[in-house]
Design a protein around this motif. Structure first.
Motif, PDB file in Angstrom:
ATOM      1  N   GLU A 170      -5.140   4.302  -7.273  1.00 18.69           N
ATOM      2  CA  GLU A 170      -5.726   5.633  -7.120  1.00 18.69           C
ATOM      3  C   GLU A 170      -4.714   6.689  -7.518  1.00 18.69           C
ATOM      4  N   THR A 171      -5.212   7.825  -7.981  1.00 20.20           N
ATOM      5  CA  THR A 171      -4.322   8.901  -8.415  1.00 20.20           C
ATOM      6  C   THR A 171      -3.689   9.564  -7.204  1.00 20.20           C
ATOM      7  N   LEU A 172      -2.468  10.027  -7.363  1.00 20.84           N
ATOM      8  CA  LEU A 172      -1.794  10.731  -6.273  1.00 20.84           C
ATOM      9  C   LEU A 172      -2.411  12.103  -6.043  1.00 20.84           C
ATOM     10  N   SER A 217       0.814  -1.207   0.000  1.00 27.59           N
ATOM     11  CA  SER A 217       0.000   0.000   0.000  1.00 27.59           C
ATOM     12  C   SER A 217       0.856   1.268   0.000  1.00 27.59           C
ATOM     13  N   ALA A 218       2.128   1.141   0.323  1.00 22.05           N
ATOM     14  CA  ALA A 218       3.014   2.299   0.326  1.00 22.05           C
ATOM     15  C   ALA A 218       3.676   2.523  -1.038  1.00 22.05           C
ATOM     16  N   VAL A 219       3.393   1.684  -2.016  1.00 21.85           N
ATOM     17  CA  VAL A 219       4.033   1.779  -3.325  1.00 21.85           C
ATOM     18  C   VAL A 219       3.376   2.886  -4.132  1.00 21.85           C
ATOM     19  N   VAL A 274       0.247   7.434  -9.691  1.00 21.57           N
ATOM     20  CA  VAL A 274      -0.692   6.627  -8.927  1.00 21.57           C
ATOM     21  C   VAL A 274      -0.066   6.035  -7.671  1.00 21.57           C
ATOM     22  N   ARG A 275      -0.949   5.575  -6.788  1.00 21.96           N
ATOM     23  CA  ARG A 275      -0.567   4.863  -5.579  1.00 21.96           C
ATOM     24  C   ARG A 275      -1.319   3.545  -5.575  1.00 21.96           C
TER      25      ARG A 275
END
Length: 188
Positions: free
Chosen positions: A59-61, A6-8, A13-14
Protein backbone atom coordinates in the motif's frame (compact mmCIF):
# COMPACT_ATOMS: atom_id res chain seq x y z
CA UNK A 1 7.11 -13.00 10.59
CA UNK A 2 4.09 -11.20 9.17
CA UNK A 3 3.75 -8.94 12.20
CA UNK A 4 7.35 -7.79 11.90
CA UNK A 5 7.13 -7.53 8.13
CA UNK A 6 4.09 -5.28 8.40
CA UNK A 7 6.36 -2.56 9.79
CA UNK A 8 8.57 -2.56 6.67
CA UNK A 9 8.35 0.65 4.70
CA UNK A 10 10.09 2.04 1.69
CA UNK A 11 10.07 5.58 0.34
CA UNK A 12 6.67 5.14 -1.36
CA UNK A 13 5.07 1.97 0.00
CA UNK A 14 4.44 -0.06 3.14
CA UNK A 15 4.30 -3.86 3.26
CA UNK A 16 1.54 -5.19 5.50
CA UNK A 17 -0.50 -8.29 6.16
CA UNK A 18 -3.21 -9.03 3.60
CA UNK A 19 -6.56 -8.17 5.19
CA UNK A 20 -9.85 -9.88 4.26
CA UNK A 21 -11.07 -6.55 2.84
CA UNK A 22 -8.17 -6.58 0.35
CA UNK A 23 -9.58 -9.61 -1.47
CA UNK A 24 -12.03 -7.55 -3.53
CA UNK A 25 -9.30 -5.19 -4.80
CA UNK A 26 -6.86 -8.02 -5.53
CA UNK A 27 -9.52 -9.95 -7.44
CA UNK A 28 -10.19 -6.76 -9.41
CA UNK A 29 -6.50 -6.60 -10.34
CA UNK A 30 -6.82 -10.23 -11.52
CA UNK A 31 -9.87 -9.50 -13.67
CA UNK A 32 -7.99 -6.64 -15.33
CA UNK A 33 -4.95 -8.89 -15.85
CA UNK A 34 -6.96 -11.59 -17.63
CA UNK A 35 -8.35 -9.02 -20.06
CA UNK A 36 -4.89 -7.88 -21.11
CA UNK A 37 -3.01 -11.16 -20.57
CA UNK A 38 -1.09 -10.03 -17.51
CA UNK A 39 -0.01 -11.13 -14.08
CA UNK A 40 -2.44 -12.60 -11.52
CA UNK A 41 -1.95 -11.52 -7.90
CA UNK A 42 -0.87 -14.47 -5.79
CA UNK A 43 -2.09 -13.09 -2.49
CA UNK A 44 -5.70 -13.16 -3.70
CA UNK A 45 -5.44 -16.88 -4.43
CA UNK A 46 -3.05 -18.01 -1.72
CA UNK A 47 -4.80 -16.78 1.41
CA UNK A 48 -4.29 -19.12 4.36
CA UNK A 49 -1.80 -21.31 2.47
CA UNK A 50 0.27 -21.84 5.64
CA UNK A 51 3.77 -23.27 5.63
CA UNK A 52 6.76 -21.14 4.75
CA UNK A 53 4.80 -18.88 2.39
CA UNK A 54 4.22 -15.30 3.51
CA UNK A 55 1.77 -13.06 1.67
CA UNK A 56 1.38 -9.36 2.13
CA UNK A 57 -0.21 -6.32 0.58
CA UNK A 58 1.60 -3.32 -0.88
CA UNK A 59 0.00 0.00 0.00
CA UNK A 60 1.11 3.56 -0.63
CA UNK A 61 2.44 5.57 2.29
CA UNK A 62 0.71 8.75 1.23
CA UNK A 63 -2.87 7.58 0.66
CA UNK A 64 -2.77 4.03 2.13
CA UNK A 65 -4.17 2.78 -1.18
CA UNK A 66 -3.65 -0.90 -2.02
CA UNK A 67 -1.56 -1.08 -5.20
CA UNK A 68 -0.40 -4.70 -5.29
CA UNK A 69 0.66 -7.82 -3.45
CA UNK A 70 3.79 -9.86 -2.75
CA UNK A 71 4.46 -13.44 -1.80
CA UNK A 72 7.65 -14.93 -0.38
CA UNK A 73 8.91 -18.42 0.25
CA UNK A 74 11.99 -19.27 2.26
CA UNK A 75 14.33 -22.19 1.66
CA UNK A 76 17.41 -22.54 3.83
CA UNK A 77 19.64 -19.48 3.56
CA UNK A 78 17.84 -18.01 0.53
CA UNK A 79 14.36 -16.82 -0.35
CA UNK A 80 12.33 -15.93 -3.40
CA UNK A 81 9.30 -13.77 -4.05
CA UNK A 82 6.65 -12.83 -6.54
CA UNK A 83 5.16 -9.39 -6.92
CA UNK A 84 2.14 -8.01 -8.73
CA UNK A 85 1.15 -4.38 -9.13
CA UNK A 86 -2.31 -3.42 -10.37
CA UNK A 87 -2.30 -2.25 -13.98
CA UNK A 88 -3.36 1.30 -13.10
CA UNK A 89 -0.48 1.60 -10.59
CA UNK A 90 2.39 0.36 -12.75
CA UNK A 91 5.34 2.54 -13.77
CA UNK A 92 5.04 4.61 -10.58
CA UNK A 93 8.00 3.08 -8.72
CA UNK A 94 5.92 0.99 -6.32
CA UNK A 95 7.37 -2.39 -7.34
CA UNK A 96 10.99 -1.28 -7.08
CA UNK A 97 10.36 0.34 -3.71
CA UNK A 98 8.55 -2.73 -2.36
CA UNK A 99 11.30 -5.08 -3.58
CA UNK A 100 14.03 -2.89 -2.08
CA UNK A 101 12.19 -2.76 1.27
CA UNK A 102 11.71 -6.53 1.26
CA UNK A 103 15.36 -7.22 0.36
CA UNK A 104 16.58 -4.87 3.10
CA UNK A 105 14.39 -6.55 5.69
CA UNK A 106 15.21 -10.13 4.67
CA UNK A 107 18.97 -9.55 4.36
CA UNK A 108 19.56 -7.21 7.29
CA UNK A 109 16.99 -8.39 9.85
CA UNK A 110 16.37 -12.02 8.91
CA UNK A 111 19.94 -12.93 7.87
CA UNK A 112 19.27 -14.52 4.48
CA UNK A 113 22.25 -14.88 2.13
CA UNK A 114 20.59 -14.53 -1.26
CA UNK A 115 17.36 -13.99 -3.17
CA UNK A 116 16.41 -15.78 -6.39
CA UNK A 117 13.52 -14.88 -8.68
CA UNK A 118 12.18 -16.44 -11.86
CA UNK A 119 10.85 -14.01 -14.47
CA UNK A 120 9.16 -14.83 -17.75
CA UNK A 121 11.51 -13.92 -20.59
CA UNK A 122 8.89 -11.78 -22.30
CA UNK A 123 8.43 -9.59 -19.23
CA UNK A 124 10.95 -6.96 -20.27
CA UNK A 125 9.81 -4.44 -17.66
CA UNK A 126 10.45 -6.87 -14.80
CA UNK A 127 13.79 -8.00 -16.22
CA UNK A 128 14.88 -4.37 -16.54
CA UNK A 129 13.69 -3.48 -13.04
CA UNK A 130 15.52 -6.38 -11.45
CA UNK A 131 18.68 -5.50 -13.40
CA UNK A 132 18.52 -1.94 -12.08
CA UNK A 133 18.05 -3.25 -8.53
CA UNK A 134 21.31 -5.24 -8.82
CA UNK A 135 20.04 -8.72 -9.70
CA UNK A 136 22.13 -10.64 -12.20
CA UNK A 137 21.00 -13.31 -14.61
CA UNK A 138 21.94 -16.81 -13.50
CA UNK A 139 20.44 -18.71 -16.41
CA UNK A 140 17.46 -19.36 -18.62
CA UNK A 141 15.22 -22.33 -18.29
CA UNK A 142 14.38 -23.52 -21.78
CA UNK A 143 11.45 -25.57 -20.54
CA UNK A 144 9.30 -23.98 -23.17
CA UNK A 145 5.66 -23.24 -22.68
CA UNK A 146 3.49 -22.14 -25.54
CA UNK A 147 1.31 -19.20 -24.58
CA UNK A 148 -0.78 -17.43 -27.22
CA UNK A 149 1.35 -18.96 -29.97
CA UNK A 150 4.63 -17.75 -28.44
CA UNK A 151 7.25 -19.84 -26.69
CA UNK A 152 7.86 -18.68 -23.15
CA UNK A 153 10.90 -19.33 -20.94
CA UNK A 154 11.97 -18.40 -17.42
CA UNK A 155 14.98 -16.24 -16.57
CA UNK A 156 16.54 -17.00 -13.18
CA UNK A 157 17.96 -13.87 -11.51
CA UNK A 158 19.80 -13.64 -8.21
CA UNK A 159 21.19 -11.10 -5.76
CA UNK A 160 23.23 -11.76 -2.62
CA UNK A 161 23.16 -9.83 0.63
CA UNK A 162 26.68 -8.53 -0.09
CA UNK A 163 25.68 -7.32 -3.55
CA UNK A 164 22.59 -5.62 -2.15
CA UNK A 165 24.64 -3.86 0.55
CA UNK A 166 27.44 -2.76 -1.79
CA UNK A 167 27.37 0.89 -2.87
CA UNK A 168 26.19 1.39 -6.43
CA UNK A 169 28.82 2.77 -8.80
CA UNK A 170 26.33 3.78 -11.48
CA UNK A 171 23.66 6.36 -10.90
CA UNK A 172 21.29 5.45 -13.71
CA UNK A 173 19.77 2.77 -15.83
CA UNK A 174 22.09 3.15 -18.78
CA UNK A 175 23.79 5.55 -21.07
CA UNK A 176 20.63 7.50 -21.91
CA UNK A 177 19.04 7.36 -18.47
CA UNK A 178 17.43 10.44 -17.00
CA UNK A 179 15.23 10.79 -13.94
CA UNK A 180 11.53 10.60 -14.66
CA UNK A 181 8.70 11.87 -12.58
CA UNK A 182 6.14 9.18 -13.41
CA UNK A 183 2.40 9.55 -13.54
CA UNK A 184 2.02 10.19 -9.82
CA UNK A 185 4.69 12.81 -9.37
CA UNK A 186 3.74 15.76 -7.21
CA UNK A 187 5.74 18.71 -5.97
CA UNK A 188 6.17 18.63 -2.41
Amino acid sequence: MITQLSAVTGQKVRLREVAPADGHTLRGFDRDATRVGGYRHWAAHRADSGGEDVQFAIETLRSRMLVGSMWTIRAGDRFSYGIGIGAQHRRCGYAGDAITALLGFMFEHRGYDSCEVSIHGGNVASLSLHGVLGFREEGRQRDTEVLRGRINYLVLMRITAAEFSAPRTTSGRGRHWRPRRGRHWQAG
